[in-house]
Design a protein around this motif. Sequence first.
Motif, PDB file in Angstrom:
ATOM      1  N   LEU A  82      11.208  32.620   3.183  1.00 37.49           N
ATOM      2  CA  LEU A  82      11.365  31.619   3.661  1.00 37.49           C
ATOM      3  C   LEU A  82      10.196  31.659   2.263  1.00 37.49           C
ATOM      4  O   LEU A  82       9.820  30.615   1.668  1.00 37.49           O
ATOM      5  CB  LEU A  82      10.302  31.158   4.418  1.00 37.49           C
ATOM      6  CG  LEU A  82      11.793  31.526   5.465  1.00 37.49           C
ATOM      7  CD1 LEU A  82      11.017  31.414   6.466  1.00 37.49           C
ATOM      8  CD2 LEU A  82      13.238  30.647   5.625  1.00 37.49           C
ATOM      9  N   VAL A  83       9.816  32.414   1.533  1.00 32.75           N
ATOM     10  CA  VAL A  83       9.274  32.407  -0.083  1.00 32.75           C
ATOM     11  C   VAL A  83       9.813  32.779  -1.022  1.00 32.75           C
ATOM     12  O   VAL A  83      10.152  33.791  -0.768  1.00 32.75           O
ATOM     13  CB  VAL A  83       7.518  33.367   0.104  1.00 32.75           C
ATOM     14  CG1 VAL A  83       6.872  32.773  -1.204  1.00 32.75           C
ATOM     15  CG2 VAL A  83       7.394  33.569   1.553  1.00 32.75           C
ATOM     16  N   HIS A  84      10.279  31.808  -0.864  1.00 36.14           N
ATOM     17  CA  HIS A  84      11.441  31.938  -2.373  1.00 36.14           C
ATOM     18  C   HIS A  84      11.414  30.511  -2.586  1.00 36.14           C
ATOM     19  O   HIS A  84      11.389  29.811  -2.409  1.00 36.14           O
ATOM     20  CB  HIS A  84      12.897  32.518  -2.015  1.00 36.14           C
ATOM     21  CG  HIS A  84      13.602  32.675  -2.336  1.00 36.14           C
ATOM     22  ND1 HIS A  84      14.693  31.546  -3.036  1.00 36.14           N
ATOM     23  CD2 HIS A  84      14.098  34.512  -3.119  1.00 36.14           C
ATOM     24  CE1 HIS A  84      15.793  31.968  -4.203  1.00 36.14           C
ATOM     25  NE2 HIS A  84      15.321  33.821  -4.444  1.00 36.14           N
ATOM     26  N   LYS A  85      12.485  30.253  -4.283  1.00 30.76           N
ATOM     27  CA  LYS A  85      12.274  28.745  -4.479  1.00 30.76           C
ATOM     28  C   LYS A  85      13.552  27.779  -4.301  1.00 30.76           C
ATOM     29  O   LYS A  85      12.959  27.103  -3.691  1.00 30.76           O
ATOM     30  CB  LYS A  85      12.449  29.103  -6.118  1.00 30.76           C
ATOM     31  CG  LYS A  85      13.019  28.280  -6.668  1.00 30.76           C
ATOM     32  CD  LYS A  85      13.076  28.312  -8.524  1.00 30.76           C
ATOM     33  CE  LYS A  85      12.794  26.674  -9.068  1.00 30.76           C
ATOM     34  NZ  LYS A  85      12.102  25.943  -9.061  1.00 30.76           N
ATOM     35  N   ILE A  86      14.345  28.829  -3.360  1.00 34.05           N
ATOM     36  CA  ILE A  86      15.234  27.107  -2.810  1.00 34.05           C
ATOM     37  C   ILE A  86      14.494  27.032  -1.491  1.00 34.05           C
ATOM     38  O   ILE A  86      15.197  25.778  -1.172  1.00 34.05           O
ATOM     39  CB  ILE A  86      16.371  28.824  -2.183  1.00 34.05           C
ATOM     40  CG1 ILE A  86      17.364  29.142  -3.102  1.00 34.05           C
ATOM     41  CG2 ILE A  86      17.110  28.227  -1.109  1.00 34.05           C
ATOM     42  CD1 ILE A  86      18.435  30.437  -2.251  1.00 34.05           C
ATOM     43  N   TYR A  87      13.786  27.362  -0.669  1.00 32.88           N
ATOM     44  CA  TYR A  87      12.717  26.636   0.328  1.00 32.88           C
ATOM     45  C   TYR A  87      12.044  25.473   0.157  1.00 32.88           C
ATOM     46  O   TYR A  87      10.782  25.097   0.544  1.00 32.88           O
ATOM     47  CB  TYR A  87      12.371  27.537   1.174  1.00 32.88           C
ATOM     48  CG  TYR A  87      13.726  28.295   1.820  1.00 32.88           C
ATOM     49  CD1 TYR A  87      14.137  27.945   2.659  1.00 32.88           C
ATOM     50  CD2 TYR A  87      13.924  29.681   1.488  1.00 32.88           C
ATOM     51  CE1 TYR A  87      15.253  27.873   3.467  1.00 32.88           C
ATOM     52  CE2 TYR A  87      14.745  30.826   1.822  1.00 32.88           C
ATOM     53  CZ  TYR A  87      16.516  29.737   2.735  1.00 32.88           C
ATOM     54  OH  TYR A  87      17.061  30.200   3.357  1.00 32.88           O
ATOM     55  N   GLU A  88      11.521  25.537  -1.208  1.00 36.85           N
ATOM     56  CA  GLU A  88      10.557  24.603  -1.619  1.00 36.85           C
ATOM     57  C   GLU A  88      10.845  22.918  -1.099  1.00 36.85           C
ATOM     58  O   GLU A  88      12.258  22.794  -1.120  1.00 36.85           O
ATOM     59  CB  GLU A  88      10.579  24.627  -2.708  1.00 36.85           C
ATOM     60  CG  GLU A  88      11.614  24.278  -4.014  1.00 36.85           C
ATOM     61  CD  GLU A  88      11.182  24.372  -5.978  1.00 36.85           C
ATOM     62  OE1 GLU A  88      10.752  24.609  -6.228  1.00 36.85           O
ATOM     63  OE2 GLU A  88      12.386  23.948  -6.259  1.00 36.85           O
TER      64      GLU A  88
END
Length: 158
Positions: A82-88
């Motif tokens: 969840l610490v990934h650009k997809i989840y911004e």
Amino acid sequence: MKRFNIGILLCLSFLAISYFYVFSNNKKVVSTELKIGQPVESVLVPERISKQGLLGKNIFELKCQSCHGINAAGLHEIGPPLVHKIYEPSHHSDQSFYRAVALGVKAHHWPFGNMAAVEGLTQGDVKAIISYVRELQRENGIFWIKGQNNMNFFKLFV
């Protein structure tokens, strides 16, 4: 005669450089593929986490960590980070987290499979989890609130 020697020298130099280049790039590649259950991302943890973030961390550890990993780093072939650009927030708003917990999620970004709904969480619990995840994202330069002094965002460009 000197031109002939220079030509041979240049030709030999070219062959030596070509030989070195071809064979130095043919080294066996050591596999860096992750094993099942290893963290997908490397996550920096903030020195300070808000009270709500700490509550979210505790709930996350109980309800989410088994799939999304410690500090939401993801687990290879189990659950996405969840610490990934997809989840911004510009791509996955807070509402998408509420929906995922309440309804589950059909796999759409990752090959981890579908996520089932999570039983036993209140909207307040999810709000705290979101706070924790967003604080982790901010520390890792993924989530930045306009007008907020966040030096980690600027570290990306220095």
